[in-house]
Enzyme design. Structure first.
Site, PDB file in Angstrom:
ATOM      1  N   PHE A  29     -21.741   7.584  51.636  1.00 23.03           N
ATOM      2  CA  PHE A  29     -20.830   9.392  51.493  1.00 23.03           C
ATOM      3  C   PHE A  29     -19.381   9.144  51.072  1.00 23.03           C
ATOM      4  O   PHE A  29     -19.788  10.328  50.259  1.00 23.03           O
ATOM      5  CB  PHE A  29     -20.989   9.809  53.204  1.00 23.03           C
ATOM      6  CG  PHE A  29     -21.910   9.917  54.371  1.00 23.03           C
ATOM      7  CD1 PHE A  29     -23.154   9.869  53.708  1.00 23.03           C
ATOM      8  CD2 PHE A  29     -21.670   9.488  55.299  1.00 23.03           C
ATOM      9  CE1 PHE A  29     -24.315  10.095  54.107  1.00 23.03           C
ATOM     10  CE2 PHE A  29     -22.651  10.672  56.009  1.00 23.03           C
ATOM     11  CZ  PHE A  29     -23.643  10.113  55.524  1.00 23.03           C
ATOM     12  N   GLN A  53     -24.049   0.430  60.406  1.00 21.45           N
ATOM     13  CA  GLN A  53     -23.477   1.628  60.805  1.00 21.45           C
ATOM     14  C   GLN A  53     -24.799   2.794  60.343  1.00 21.45           C
ATOM     15  O   GLN A  53     -24.610   4.026  59.673  1.00 21.45           O
ATOM     16  CB  GLN A  53     -22.216   2.703  59.808  1.00 21.45           C
ATOM     17  CG  GLN A  53     -21.120   2.161  61.040  1.00 21.45           C
ATOM     18  CD  GLN A  53     -20.128   2.129  60.429  1.00 21.45           C
ATOM     19  OE1 GLN A  53     -19.335   3.167  60.188  1.00 21.45           O
ATOM     20  NE2 GLN A  53     -19.248   0.827  59.223  1.00 21.45           N
ATOM     21  N   ILE A  79     -28.561   3.785  58.808  1.00 25.82           N
ATOM     22  CA  ILE A  79     -29.737   4.524  59.375  1.00 25.82           C
ATOM     23  C   ILE A  79     -31.169   4.055  59.091  1.00 25.82           C
ATOM     24  O   ILE A  79     -32.640   4.742  59.019  1.00 25.82           O
ATOM     25  CB  ILE A  79     -29.588   5.693  59.535  1.00 25.82           C
ATOM     26  CG1 ILE A  79     -29.253   6.899  58.185  1.00 25.82           C
ATOM     27  CG2 ILE A  79     -28.538   6.154  60.377  1.00 25.82           C
ATOM     28  CD1 ILE A  79     -29.555   8.180  58.766  1.00 25.82           C
ATOM     29  N   ASP A  80     -30.771   3.453  57.527  1.00 19.61           N
ATOM     30  CA  ASP A  80     -32.135   3.385  56.683  1.00 19.61           C
ATOM     31  C   ASP A  80     -33.009   2.260  57.094  1.00 19.61           C
ATOM     32  O   ASP A  80     -34.146   1.984  56.599  1.00 19.61           O
ATOM     33  CB  ASP A  80     -31.539   2.927  55.055  1.00 19.61           C
ATOM     34  CG  ASP A  80     -30.824   1.866  55.318  1.00 19.61           C
ATOM     35  OD1 ASP A  80     -30.525   0.735  55.652  1.00 19.61           O
ATOM     36  OD2 ASP A  80     -30.008   1.997  54.424  1.00 19.61           O
ATOM     37  N   HIS A  99     -25.526   3.828  64.955  1.00 19.40           N
ATOM     38  CA  HIS A  99     -25.800   4.887  64.335  1.00 19.40           C
ATOM     39  C   HIS A  99     -27.334   5.479  64.355  1.00 19.40           C
ATOM     40  O   HIS A  99     -27.920   6.409  63.951  1.00 19.40           O
ATOM     41  CB  HIS A  99     -25.345   5.920  62.732  1.00 19.40           C
ATOM     42  CG  HIS A  99     -23.631   6.173  62.566  1.00 19.40           C
ATOM     43  ND1 HIS A  99     -22.768   5.714  62.226  1.00 19.40           N
ATOM     44  CD2 HIS A  99     -22.816   5.591  64.076  1.00 19.40           C
ATOM     45  CE1 HIS A  99     -21.589   5.792  61.996  1.00 19.40           C
ATOM     46  NE2 HIS A  99     -21.798   5.139  63.496  1.00 19.40           N
ATOM     47  N   CYS A 149     -43.259  19.432  65.986  1.00 19.29           N
ATOM     48  CA  CYS A 149     -44.067  18.313  67.101  1.00 19.29           C
ATOM     49  C   CYS A 149     -45.449  19.191  67.214  1.00 19.29           C
ATOM     50  O   CYS A 149     -45.734  20.610  67.010  1.00 19.29           O
ATOM     51  CB  CYS A 149     -43.555  18.390  68.474  1.00 19.29           C
ATOM     52  SG  CYS A 149     -44.609  17.488  69.743  1.00 19.29           S
ATOM     53  N   CYS A 184     -46.703  20.033  70.107  1.00 17.29           N
ATOM     54  CA  CYS A 184     -45.961  20.659  71.260  1.00 17.29           C
ATOM     55  C   CYS A 184     -45.477  22.218  71.204  1.00 17.29           C
ATOM     56  O   CYS A 184     -45.221  23.302  71.736  1.00 17.29           O
ATOM     57  CB  CYS A 184     -46.027  20.936  72.492  1.00 17.29           C
ATOM     58  SG  CYS A 184     -44.079  19.847  71.958  1.00 17.29           S
ATOM     59  N   ASN A 223     -15.449  -4.916  50.352  1.00 17.57           N
ATOM     60  CA  ASN A 223     -15.158  -3.464  50.062  1.00 17.57           C
ATOM     61  C   ASN A 223     -14.922  -3.366  48.420  1.00 17.57           C
ATOM     62  O   ASN A 223     -13.864  -3.733  48.246  1.00 17.57           O
ATOM     63  CB  ASN A 223     -14.663  -2.335  51.018  1.00 17.57           C
ATOM     64  CG  ASN A 223     -14.994  -1.021  51.139  1.00 17.57           C
ATOM     65  OD1 ASN A 223     -16.433  -1.809  51.709  1.00 17.57           O
ATOM     66  ND2 ASN A 223     -14.574  -0.047  51.345  1.00 17.57           N
TER      67      ASN A 223
HETATM   68  P1  CNA Z   1     -18.967   5.595  53.631  1.00 21.52           P
HETATM   69  O1  CNA Z   1     -17.615   6.407  54.596  1.00 21.52           O
HETATM   70  O2  CNA Z   1     -19.612   6.595  52.163  1.00 21.52           O
HETATM   71  O3  CNA Z   1     -18.294   4.206  53.088  1.00 21.52           O
HETATM   72  C1  CNA Z   1     -18.789   3.256  51.922  1.00 21.52           C
HETATM   73  C2  CNA Z   1     -17.948   2.561  51.485  1.00 21.52           C
HETATM   74  O4  CNA Z   1     -18.503   1.490  50.952  1.00 21.52           O
HETATM   75  C3  CNA Z   1     -16.787   3.323  50.643  1.00 21.52           C
HETATM   76  O5  CNA Z   1     -15.342   2.770  50.635  1.00 21.52           O
HETATM   77  C4  CNA Z   1     -17.055   2.079  48.670  1.00 21.52           C
HETATM   78  O6  CNA Z   1     -15.694   1.632  48.197  1.00 21.52           O
HETATM   79  C5  CNA Z   1     -18.250   1.155  49.982  1.00 21.52           C
HETATM   80  N1  CNA Z   1     -19.269  -0.092  48.788  1.00 21.52           N
HETATM   81  C6  CNA Z   1     -19.930   1.249  48.107  1.00 21.52           C
HETATM   82  N2  CNA Z   1     -20.701   0.324  47.529  1.00 21.52           N
HETATM   83  C7  CNA Z   1     -20.297  -0.946  48.074  1.00 21.52           C
HETATM   84  C8  CNA Z   1     -20.738  -2.596  47.068  1.00 21.52           C
HETATM   85  N3  CNA Z   1     -22.110  -2.392  46.934  1.00 21.52           N
HETATM   86  N4  CNA Z   1     -19.875  -3.521  47.463  1.00 21.52           N
HETATM   87  C9  CNA Z   1     -19.290  -2.989  47.976  1.00 21.52           C
HETATM   88  N5  CNA Z   1     -18.193  -2.172  48.974  1.00 21.52           N
HETATM   89  C10 CNA Z   1     -19.314  -0.970  48.578  1.00 21.52           C
HETATM   90  O7  CNA Z   1     -19.659   4.932  55.046  1.00 21.52           O
HETATM   91  P2  CNA Z   1     -19.653   4.040  56.087  1.00 21.52           P
HETATM   92  O8  CNA Z   1     -20.414   3.704  56.368  1.00 21.52           O
HETATM   93  O9  CNA Z   1     -18.309   3.324  56.054  1.00 21.52           O
HETATM   94  O10 CNA Z   1     -19.525   5.382  56.712  1.00 21.52           O
HETATM   95  C11 CNA Z   1     -20.284   6.070  57.901  1.00 21.52           C
HETATM   96  C12 CNA Z   1     -21.326   6.565  58.213  1.00 21.52           C
HETATM   97  C13 CNA Z   1     -22.105   6.616  56.677  1.00 21.52           C
HETATM   98  C14 CNA Z   1     -22.134   6.393  58.867  1.00 21.52           C
HETATM   99  O11 CNA Z   1     -22.666   7.095  60.120  1.00 21.52           O
HETATM  100  C15 CNA Z   1     -23.827   6.044  58.323  1.00 21.52           C
HETATM  101  O12 CNA Z   1     -24.861   6.640  58.768  1.00 21.52           O
HETATM  102  C16 CNA Z   1     -23.438   6.721  56.875  1.00 21.52           C
HETATM  103  N6  CNA Z   1     -24.921   6.489  56.102  1.00 21.52           N
HETATM  104  C17 CNA Z   1     -25.167   5.479  56.222  1.00 21.52           C
HETATM  105  C18 CNA Z   1     -26.265   5.676  54.717  1.00 21.52           C
HETATM  106  C19 CNA Z   1     -27.968   4.769  54.785  1.00 21.52           C
HETATM  107  O13 CNA Z   1     -27.897   4.386  56.037  1.00 21.52           O
HETATM  108  N7  CNA Z   1     -27.708   3.241  54.004  1.00 21.52           N
HETATM  109  C20 CNA Z   1     -26.309   5.983  53.098  1.00 21.52           C
HETATM  110  C21 CNA Z   1     -25.078   6.780  53.214  1.00 21.52           C
HETATM  111  C22 CNA Z   1     -23.935   6.960  54.319  1.00 21.52           C
END
Ligand code: CNA
Length: 238
Positions: free
Chosen positions: A34, A102, A104-105, A120, A149, A151, A212
């Site tokens: 995100f 967090q 959802i994949d 989540h 659905c 229904c 991160n």
């Molecule tokens: P976010 O807020 O998008 O933060 C992601 C963080 O990851 C950022 O700070 C980036 O710097 C860091 N980042 C990205 N790629 C890498 C990598 N390869 N190595 C190290 N660091 C990296 O996402 P959060 O999860 O913190 O936010 C929460 C939300 C995003 C949740 O509710 C999720 O459901 C939601 N989300 C989920 C997905 C998924 O399921 N794949 C995708 C996009 C968003």
């Protein structure tokens, strides 16, 4: 790349590792996060993403919600990467007690992890709001307009939208796992979404590793911070 001797030793010595992660865990599988510069929040839509994926918007404007959801939030056909796979291996050899995510994949389960706490929810589960019949993610992806659905009820993905509360059992299990662990690795999360980010405060130990790419509000509370890509770090861990 920074020196990884410390985290390598910590992983070797640990018997109850907990990994707490976010969208950054899956970017190396090709699913955008995100908040990175090329993430979803830096693209232009008619409404801010937080608005579209909120509970009230889902009820008020389900057609728009589903258009956005199908196009931007339904990651199907992706494969687990080295981070998902190594976490599954640690679980298999009895080193890891939980992956708290967090995301959802469903990619942790696809990699073989069983002890996954999905804060989540998951796009892989979908239920009719009227009769509770369950539907696959493919069904939702291939449907048109408002996903319905047999229904006539609206099908809701089992993901936690803004304004909705987290599943209390998943939350309790997450707190328990963090409170009992001997190594907490936090990775790929901006730590800005609550209450998930607040879980870190339940860790009582001195082996909190934060991996991160960008800085997070919790960098000064970690025992070791690596501003690296997860894949690069995880491929070197035991
Ligand atoms: P976010 O807020 O998008 O933060 C992601 C963080 O990851 C950022 O700070 C980036 O710097 C860091 N980042 C990205 N790629 C890498 C990598 N390869 N190595 C190290 N660091 C990296 O996402 P959060 O999860 O913190 O936010 C929460 C939300 C995003 C949740 O509710 C999720 O459901 C939601 N989300 C989920 C997905 C998924 O399921 N794949 C995708 C996009 C968003």
């Amino acid at each position: 790349m920074e020196n990884l001797e410390k985290p390598k030793t910590w992983v070797q010595e640990s018997k109850r590792i907990v990994f707490f992660g976010g969208a950054g865990v899956s970017t190396e599988s090709g699913i955008p996060d995100f908040r990175s510069v090329d993430g979803l929040y830096n693209q232009k839509f008619d409404y801010p993403p937080e608005t579209i994926i909120s509970h009230s918007f889902f009820l008020k404007n389900p057609e728009y919600f589903f258009r956005f959801y199908r196009e931007k939030m339904l990651p199907l056909g992706f494969s687990p990467n080295i981070t998902h796979k190594k976490l599954a291996q640690w679980e298999e050899v009895g080193k890891l007690t939980a992956v708290i995510t967090q995301n959802i994949d469903g990619l942790h389960q696809k990699a073989g992890s069983h002890r996954v706490l999905e804060l989540h929810g998951s796009v892989l589960r979908n239920y009719c709001m009227k009769c509770h019949k369950s539907y696959s993610a493919e069904y939702v992806k291939n449907s048109q307009g408002i996903c319905r659905c047999d229904c006539g009820g609206i099908i809701k993905p089992d993901v936690v939208l803004y304004e909705e509360s987290l599943d209390s059992q998943v939350l309790e299990k997450s707190i328990y796992a963090i409170a009992q662990c001997d190594l907490l690795i936090v990775g790929g999360t901006s730590l800005t979404v609550y209450p998930a980010a607040g879980l870190l405060r339940y860790y009582p130990g001195h082996r909190l590793v934060l991996i991160n790419r960008d800085e997070t509000p919790y960098d000064n509370q970690a025992d070791l911070v690596l501003h690296e890509s997860l894949g690069k770090v995880f491929e070197q861990l035991p």
